[in-house]
Design an enzyme around this catalytic site. Structure first.
Site, mmCIF file in Angstrom:
data_model
loop_
_atom_site.group_PDB
_atom_site.id
_atom_site.type_symbol
_atom_site.label_atom_id
_atom_site.label_comp_id
_atom_site.label_asym_id
_atom_site.label_seq_id
_atom_site.Cartn_x
_atom_site.Cartn_y
_atom_site.Cartn_z
ATOM 1 N N LYS A 15 0.842 -1.212 0.000
ATOM 2 C CA LYS A 15 0.000 0.000 0.000
ATOM 3 C C LYS A 15 0.873 1.256 0.000
ATOM 4 O O LYS A 15 0.631 2.202 -0.749
ATOM 5 C CB LYS A 15 -0.930 -0.012 1.227
ATOM 6 C CG LYS A 15 -2.030 -1.070 1.127
ATOM 7 C CD LYS A 15 -2.763 -1.267 2.441
ATOM 8 C CE LYS A 15 -3.714 -2.444 2.345
ATOM 9 N NZ LYS A 15 -4.365 -2.795 3.622
ATOM 10 N N ASP A 70 -10.657 2.833 4.297
ATOM 11 C CA ASP A 70 -10.931 1.396 4.176
ATOM 12 C C ASP A 70 -12.439 1.145 4.096
ATOM 13 O O ASP A 70 -12.874 0.044 3.758
ATOM 14 C CB ASP A 70 -10.373 0.638 5.398
ATOM 15 C CG ASP A 70 -9.067 -0.078 5.088
ATOM 16 O OD1 ASP A 70 -8.786 -0.314 3.891
ATOM 17 O OD2 ASP A 70 -8.331 -0.417 6.037
ATOM 18 N N GLN A 86 -4.164 -1.725 9.850
ATOM 19 C CA GLN A 86 -4.098 -3.042 9.226
ATOM 20 C C GLN A 86 -4.632 -4.106 10.190
ATOM 21 O O GLN A 86 -4.230 -4.167 11.351
ATOM 22 C CB GLN A 86 -2.643 -3.352 8.835
ATOM 23 C CG GLN A 86 -2.463 -4.650 8.077
ATOM 24 C CD GLN A 86 -3.128 -4.645 6.695
ATOM 25 O OE1 GLN A 86 -3.086 -3.663 5.964
ATOM 26 N NE2 GLN A 86 -3.765 -5.764 6.341
#
Ligand code: NDP
Length: 293
Positions: free
Chosen positions: A52, A119, A96
């Site tokens: 990412k 997200d 994460q």
């Protein structure tokens, strides 16, 4: 059979994102900025976060990684999230997953300012998605929609069977494909480990989205001729034949299923790369204040 080529589509869309990032910089004097928080040293998480960050740099975003050891307390993590929420120089914040057992992922998800939740996991974004309002769409389903759009896959009136009902993939995917939109307007069946007659159900699908987390779970006998197959699974196995020391497998038995499919995503080279595009698009939209002012 034709390939839904995540690498090709991702590269193309990243060029567009890079152009838009350059105009954000020209207009505002700053790059779109994504912050990722990584707790611990899980091999998969390390790889995903690194990728990412690398992709942010590639499209001209700023990226920052905040690392914590497994021993970080929940309070410390929540405080850090608060701090980043209030930083006007940050457009997107992701934590994460998975987190260590002593940290409640729900608390973490809800702590993130929904206006920076690129997200798309915050209840506000999920609720707005349900109501077809502008929101950050979870990155993996978003990436899948972009891929279907790119290949002009017909979805209206199709029966789509989603296997797996997680909050981050299966459930949002089922909602998005049922929406009155393109891609969408599918008749969706959402299945999981308690589904009776799963094979029969999957066999009736025009579009299959496999998000289970089990290597080669979807076999050729479960697939109707001409089906469109979206394989979300990323199953890592130790391998001596690769440089990285592991090999990735999808949830679909690609070799035997592909000859029956009209379109299919490979693993690797499919949905995983599109997930990154979903994340980048959300971060760009946040920097441009396209969704929330
Ligand atoms: P979860 O483990 O959260 O969910 C798995 C789902 O599969 C659950 O709903 C579970 O059912 C269902 N399931 C498990 N076993 C069966 C079975 N025997 N029959 C039917 N359903 C079953 O996984 P995620 O959604 O987070 O991830 C799924 C896969 O996708 C993983 O391989 C993950 O690594 C990968 N992934 C890939 C991404 C990408 O970018 N390509 C992004 C995110 C994930 P139940 O709810 O009943 O337990």
């Amino acid at each position: 059979m034709q390939l839904l080529d995540g690498k090709f589509v991702a590269e193309k869309l990243k060029l567009e994102i890079a152009e838009e990032a350059a105009s954000v910089l020209a207009v505002s004097g700053r790059k779109p900025h994504l912050v990722a928080i990584l707790v611990g040293h899980d091999g998969g998480s390390e790889t995903y976060v690194a990728s990412k960050m690398k992709n942010c740099e590639k499209v001209g975003f700023k990226s920052s990684l905040v690392r914590y050891e497994e021993t970080v307390t929940e309070a410390e993590l929540l405080n850090k999230i608060d701090e980043i929420n209030q930083d006007p120089g940050v457009d997107g914040l992701i934590v994460q997953l998975p987190l260590p057992k002593h940290i409640d992922p729900e608390k973490v998800t809800e702590k993130i300012d929904y206006r920076k939740d690129v997200d798309g996991f915050h209840p506000v974004n999920l609720g707005r998605m349900m109501r077809n309002l502008p929101c950050f769409i979870p990155a993996t389903p978003y990436g899948i929609l972009l891929m279907l759009e790119e290949y002009k896959i017909e979805t209206a009136g199709k029966h789509c069977v989603v296997v797996g009902r997680s909050n981050i993939v299966g459930s949002p995917m089922s909602i998005l494909l049922a929406r009155n939109a393109y891609p969408g307007n599918c008749t969706v069946t959402l299945t999981h480990s308690r589904t009776a007659n799963l094979s029969e159900m999957v066999r009736s699908a025009d579009i299959i989205v496999a998000a289970i987390g089990r290597k080669n779970f979807i076999t050729a006998d479960m697939v109707k001729d001409g089906a469109v197959i979206i394989d979300v699974g990323i199953n890592r196995e130790v391998s001596e034949s690769t440089r990285s020391g592991y090999k990735l497998y999808g949830d679909v038995d690609f070799d035997h299923v592909a000859p029956k499919a009209s379109w299919i995503t490979p693993v690797p080279g499919g949905v995983g790369l599109m997930t990154i595009v979903g994340l980048l698009r959300n971060t760009l939209a946040s920097a441009k204040k396209e969704i929330y002012k």
